[in-house]
Scaffold this active site. Structure first.
Site, PDB file in Angstrom:
ATOM      1  N   ARG A 198       0.928  -1.241   0.023  1.00 30.95           N
ATOM      2  CA  ARG A 198      -0.100   0.193  -0.031  1.00 30.95           C
ATOM      3  C   ARG A 198       0.793   1.323  -0.089  1.00 30.95           C
ATOM      4  O   ARG A 198       1.942   1.363   0.433  1.00 30.95           O
ATOM      5  CB  ARG A 198      -0.949   0.092   1.264  1.00 30.95           C
ATOM      6  CG  ARG A 198      -1.941  -0.969   1.189  1.00 30.95           C
ATOM      7  CD  ARG A 198      -3.042  -0.784   2.219  1.00 30.95           C
ATOM      8  NE  ARG A 198      -3.690   0.461   2.222  1.00 30.95           N
ATOM      9  CZ  ARG A 198      -4.680   0.886   3.071  1.00 30.95           C
ATOM     10  NH1 ARG A 198      -4.649   0.236   4.267  1.00 30.95           N
ATOM     11  NH2 ARG A 198      -5.262   2.013   2.940  1.00 30.95           N
ATOM     12  N   TYR A 200       0.276   5.755   0.081  1.00 34.34           N
ATOM     13  CA  TYR A 200      -0.670   6.795  -0.012  1.00 34.34           C
ATOM     14  C   TYR A 200      -0.671   7.418  -1.471  1.00 34.34           C
ATOM     15  O   TYR A 200       0.366   7.265  -2.144  1.00 34.34           O
ATOM     16  CB  TYR A 200      -0.091   7.938   0.902  1.00 34.34           C
ATOM     17  CG  TYR A 200      -0.055   7.625   2.458  1.00 34.34           C
ATOM     18  CD1 TYR A 200      -1.542   7.214   2.968  1.00 34.34           C
ATOM     19  CD2 TYR A 200       0.818   7.648   3.243  1.00 34.34           C
ATOM     20  CE1 TYR A 200      -1.673   7.000   4.176  1.00 34.34           C
ATOM     21  CE2 TYR A 200       0.642   7.119   4.548  1.00 34.34           C
ATOM     22  CZ  TYR A 200      -0.498   6.726   5.113  1.00 34.34           C
ATOM     23  OH  TYR A 200      -0.424   6.581   6.490  1.00 34.34           O
ATOM     24  N   ASP A 231      -9.502   1.429  17.238  1.00 32.85           N
ATOM     25  CA  ASP A 231      -9.132   1.059  16.065  1.00 32.85           C
ATOM     26  C   ASP A 231      -8.091  -0.160  16.142  1.00 32.85           C
ATOM     27  O   ASP A 231      -7.603  -0.594  15.067  1.00 32.85           O
ATOM     28  CB  ASP A 231      -8.489   1.984  14.975  1.00 32.85           C
ATOM     29  CG  ASP A 231      -7.140   2.556  15.340  1.00 32.85           C
ATOM     30  OD1 ASP A 231      -6.731   2.259  16.481  1.00 32.85           O
ATOM     31  OD2 ASP A 231      -6.653   3.200  14.554  1.00 32.85           O
TER      32      ASP A 231
END
Length: 358
Positions: A198, A200, A231
């Site tokens: 991943r 940004y 979370d």
């Protein structure tokens, strides 16, 4: 003929002290330079106070309980008279310190469970694998090579409102790095989704990472933030200093503000902080100072985290507390509460699930 009279008490005491002093002096002078140096080193390593360390330089842990051995009377008397300059004074002090080291700590001075770890300035970063691959890991290791957890083994507080901060993502980079909370020693790795690394959609403009020994409890609904649940991660930090830091670097920071981000229904706190070695650190102590010396930064941080998922077709993140950052006092409250949650986690008062406590 007058009967023999014993010396007065004061004279007998003076003679006794003189003999003891002479004995100690001879013993001290007979020491080799290396032995004296060792004694001085022992003295320097044993501070007068046995309160738990709170600052950067406090590196030693404190024993929970050790036997106390009292100095013999003669040695006490000799030490009391050995206050002159030079090696006598240093050796006497080091002997006293060595004896004090064995004294048990009062219960009020023992470190709490949540602050049991000691600050380790000698911790090093060890990379395994190649960056930007699925196998890449960044571990923290001691000089001995032993791995430690950046989440569990680095202490949260250093005293005087200063906290440790572990860098996961350096400023002006886009690889989404994070602590692997489900792996032994919780190394830093690049996050994945459906087997893909991943990133940004654009660079993050501040150093980003975590506060060690904190945890956002997913079973706790925060009534002040729309009842959102934690979370299941350590608390995030956005460090606004001018320098670009490195993955795994440990900084001393002071919190300045807090943003209550709500990400897909989960509460994801962002603590705004500045490193103590930043040129502007002495100028900023609360949220108003940030606006004065880092104008526009708080709004920029909020907007960045609000919008970064939009390019992937997801909705914007929301923020609680009126969509505004909270002040330093509120940030400290968040840190304290999440540290308490972490303490319950590592004591297994709360089931850890898949989280690694190693």
């Amino acid at each position: 003929m007058a009967a023999h009279q014993p010396p007065p008490v004061a004279l007998r005491r003076a003679l006794f002290v003189s003999v003891a002093h002479s004995t100690l002096l001879q013993s001290t002078l007979s020491q080799s330079p290396s032995a004296v140096a060792v004694a001085v080193a022992v003295r320097r390593q044993q501070p007068e106070s046995r309160a738990p360390p709170t600052g950067h330089g406090d590196r030693q842990s404190h024993p929970g309980s050790r036997r106390h051995h009292q100095l013999p009377a003669l040695q006490d008397a000799a030490l009391a008279q050995a206050g002159g300059p030079g090696r006598r004074r240093r050796r006497a002090a080091s002997l006293q310190a060595a004896r004090r080291r064995r004294a048990p700590l009062p219960s009020s001075s023992r470190r709490s469970f949540a602050c049991r770890a000691i600050y380790r300035p000698q911790v090093k970063v060890k990379e395994e694998g190649k960056p930007e691959t699925l196998d890449y890991r960044v571990f923290l290791v001691e000089d001995s090579g032993k791995k430690i957890s950046p989440w569990h083994d680095i202490p949260l507080q250093l005293g005087d409102g200063v906290f440790n901060f572990v860098v996961e993502i350096p400023k002006e980079s886009s690889a989404k790095m994070e602590v692997a909370t489900d792996e032994p020693f919780t190394p830093i790795k690049q996050d994945t989704k459906k087997g893909n690394l991943r990133y940004y959609p654009y660079n993050i403009h501040w150093n980003y990472g975590l506060l060690p020994q904190t945890w956002e409890d997913p079973s706790f609904a925060n009534s002040e933030v729309e009842g959102a649940f934690g979370d299941n991660d350590p608390v995030d930090v956005v460090e606004i200093g001018e320098s670009r830091r490195q993955i795994g670097e440990i900084l001393k920071v002071k919190p300045l503000a807090a943003l209550a981000m709500i990400d897909e229904g989960e509460l994801d706190w962002k603590i705004i902080a500045v490193s103590l070695d930043d040129p502007k650190a002495s100028l900023v102590n609360d949220i108003d100072d940030v606006e004065k010396h880092f104008p526009g930064t708080l709004t920029a941080i909020r907007d960045w985290f609000r919008d970064y998922k939009i390019p992937d077709g997801k909705p914007a993140n929301k923020f609680g507390l009126g969509n505004k950052p909270a002040d330093k006092a509120y940030a400290l409250k968040v840190i304290s509460e999440t540290n308490e949650s972490w303490t319950k986690l590592v004591k297994r008062s709360i089931p850890p699930g898949e989280l690694s406590l190693v």
